[in-house]
Motif scaffolding. Sequence first.
Motif, PDB file in Angstrom:
ATOM      1  N   PHE A 560     -13.564 -33.674  28.912  1.00 18.73           N
ATOM      2  CA  PHE A 560     -12.468 -33.361  27.984  1.00 18.73           C
ATOM      3  C   PHE A 560     -11.393 -32.580  28.721  1.00 18.73           C
ATOM      4  CE2 PHE A 560     -15.507 -29.859  27.639  1.00 18.73           C
ATOM      5  CZ  PHE A 560     -14.693 -28.730  27.716  1.00 18.73           C
ATOM      6  N   ASP A 561     -10.207 -32.562  28.131  1.00 22.74           N
ATOM      7  CA  ASP A 561      -9.108 -31.715  28.583  1.00 22.74           C
ATOM      8  C   ASP A 561      -9.010 -30.510  27.663  1.00 22.74           C
ATOM      9  OD1 ASP A 561      -8.316 -33.346  30.691  1.00 22.74           O
ATOM     10  OD2 ASP A 561      -6.898 -34.482  29.459  1.00 22.74           O
ATOM     11  N   LEU A 562      -8.719 -29.358  28.240  1.00 18.31           N
ATOM     12  CA  LEU A 562      -8.417 -28.159  27.474  1.00 18.31           C
ATOM     13  C   LEU A 562      -6.919 -27.920  27.575  1.00 18.31           C
ATOM     14  CD1 LEU A 562      -9.225 -25.535  25.953  1.00 18.31           C
ATOM     15  CD2 LEU A 562      -9.503 -24.469  28.217  1.00 18.31           C
ATOM     16  N   HIS A 563      -6.214 -28.037  26.450  1.00 19.71           N
ATOM     17  CA  HIS A 563      -4.778 -27.777  26.400  1.00 19.71           C
ATOM     18  C   HIS A 563      -4.566 -26.339  25.939  1.00 19.71           C
ATOM     19  CE1 HIS A 563      -4.159 -31.983  27.057  1.00 19.71           C
ATOM     20  NE2 HIS A 563      -4.585 -32.357  25.864  1.00 19.71           N
ATOM     21  N   ILE A 564      -3.825 -25.580  26.707  1.00 17.55           N
ATOM     22  CA  ILE A 564      -3.534 -24.182  26.396  1.00 17.55           C
ATOM     23  C   ILE A 564      -2.038 -24.055  26.138  1.00 17.55           C
ATOM     24  CG2 ILE A 564      -3.683 -21.795  27.208  1.00 17.55           C
ATOM     25  CD1 ILE A 564      -5.878 -22.812  29.191  1.00 17.55           C
ATOM     26  N   ASN A 565      -1.683 -23.811  24.877  1.00 20.26           N
ATOM     27  CA  ASN A 565      -0.280 -23.659  24.499  1.00 20.26           C
ATOM     28  C   ASN A 565       0.116 -22.188  24.579  1.00 20.26           C
ATOM     29  OD1 ASN A 565      -0.229 -26.393  23.951  1.00 20.26           O
ATOM     30  ND2 ASN A 565      -0.626 -26.117  21.774  1.00 20.26           N
ATOM     31  N   LEU A 566       1.134 -21.898  25.372  1.00 21.68           N
ATOM     32  CA  LEU A 566       1.571 -20.525  25.601  1.00 21.68           C
ATOM     33  C   LEU A 566       2.776 -20.190  24.734  1.00 21.68           C
ATOM     34  CD1 LEU A 566       1.219 -20.613  29.481  1.00 21.68           C
ATOM     35  CD2 LEU A 566      -0.330 -19.505  27.868  1.00 21.68           C
TER      36      LEU A 566
END
Length: 620
Positions: A560-566
Amino acid sequence: MKKILSILLSLLTLSAFAQELYIPRNIKKAYEQGTRSTTGAPGTAYWQNKGVYDVQIKVDAATKVVSGTETILYTNNSPDTLTQVAIRFDNNVHKPNAPRANYAENDFLTSGLKIHSFAMNGRQYEVNAQDWGTVTLGDFQETILPGGHATFTISWEYPLSILSDREGQIDPSTFYLAYSYPRISVYDDYNGWDLLPHNGRQEFYNDFNDYTFRITAPKNFVVWATGIFLNPEEVLTPQSLERYKQSLISDQRVHVANLGEMKSGSVTQQNEWNVWKFKADHVTDFCFAMSDHYVWDAASVQLASKRVSIQAAYKSGTKDFEQYVDWCQYAIKWFSEHWPGIEYPYPVMTAIHGFADMEYPMMINDSSVPDNFLDARQTADHEIAHTYFPFYMGTNESRYAYMDEGWATAFEYLIGLDENGLEVTQQMFKDFRVKSWISDPSAEQDQPLISMSSQLTGVGYGNNSYIKSALSYLALKEYLGDELFKKALHHYMDNWNGKHPNPWDYFYSMNIGAGKNLNWFWNNWFFSNHYIDLQISEAKQATGQLEITVDNVGGFAVPFDLHINLADGTTKTVHYTPDLWEKTPKQTKLSVPVKGNVKKVELDGGIFMDYTPDDNVKVL
């Protein structure tokens, strides 16, 4: 001495690995007898039987009756004395009393096989095929000794069904003739005679045989078939012959016969009957198609060691089939050079416009999707991919459908990435393959992949065979990385091409080829009731560090990908492969360095779709 000790240690380790996987008693016996090995390779005592088929077959286009005579030279390479022989004729699935997986319309039904004469080693037997099913175990009062031979001479006929599926009448003067001859069923090292009836759903399991076919067809009917076309000069007119020969050396599509030429009788020799001759060696089946009005396109494609003939026959004006020669050229070259990266093993590929979406050695029978070229091309790619599984590899489709359908589905996805790009291919794959499985919580969707396909029905059969197994292969590709995955895959294919691998041969071959104990992966994907369902149970940010706890609720080891929105509007993405779950299969803790404040984190499995996607998001 060091090398010998290393080999012995490796073998002892593999033996320990083998004990970690459940093995059915009949297959365990094959390992004990030395026909198979926990190294993944065929054992020192491995054997398989073989037939040499000389078949003369005639198709009467007026009566729709197929009749033939064949001689089979059968070799018993087993250590067993064969006191009975199993004869298989899968087209008996059309008989009214045949067991079938699905409802049959009246136009599907026929009277089935009629045997006119049957001889074994020159001795005639009275055979009444009225009570025969798709496979019949016969006692012919003769034995075939280990290493011995037997000659069977059979004369038969059967009617073509009006309703075409994998075979039958495509239209009143276009026929697809698959499974058109009685054959000796497989006798192998873990089941003995293959007596599993064909019920119209599960597919096939056949020996690697040699075939010579002489097909008698009325004038103006063109015949396309498995194998090498031996006598084009005898059946084609000079103009058609010249175009056909041109196609064998041309990268560009050649119109061998158009509709006007087919209708005017200027394509075949004008004998009342023409005899079309074909030969194919070391293949698991032989089939052919014929029509008096299908147009005929052809070209060829140059591979590393040979040029492959590509042909397409279809109803004039069928827009997607007008592209089929080009699509087939591209697919054969791509599969040869990329995935699986083994050269297409045959001299020809022919695509027939039918209804089946079905593969055969060197032929495919596809329905038309003229308003959706992406869908149509995906079907062509999938069926051509079957060249490798089950035909190059000889897998048992009847019992282990995931050993071929899963690979064809995975290759369909991989070539699609090249043809259509990531975004389009992922969406197609999710919509067509994944969604219907992962969104359905029915118990039959969670049956272990290792379950025998012959014991499954409905969606349980379909999704185990296709998408769940395909995702297992793609997850393994992620885990190992492309280079090591291809090395292991080639090791498996080199071990078993032209033979009959079972799932454990795949598992152990891949272990050795990868140089890793992958049994944790096999247990996770094949011997479990898992599905895909990840969940972010906790996410918190400390100074410069993001700490996330991910629960594997469904159980499958997926990437999976982990998307981190800043907070500044930027997004950081970190990719995780299935190795994350090797040591901690139920829960993993992620620690990611970040600069700035995190607003939201989200898990994205791509084609590894999640059953409950809402809990894949956490707002901080």
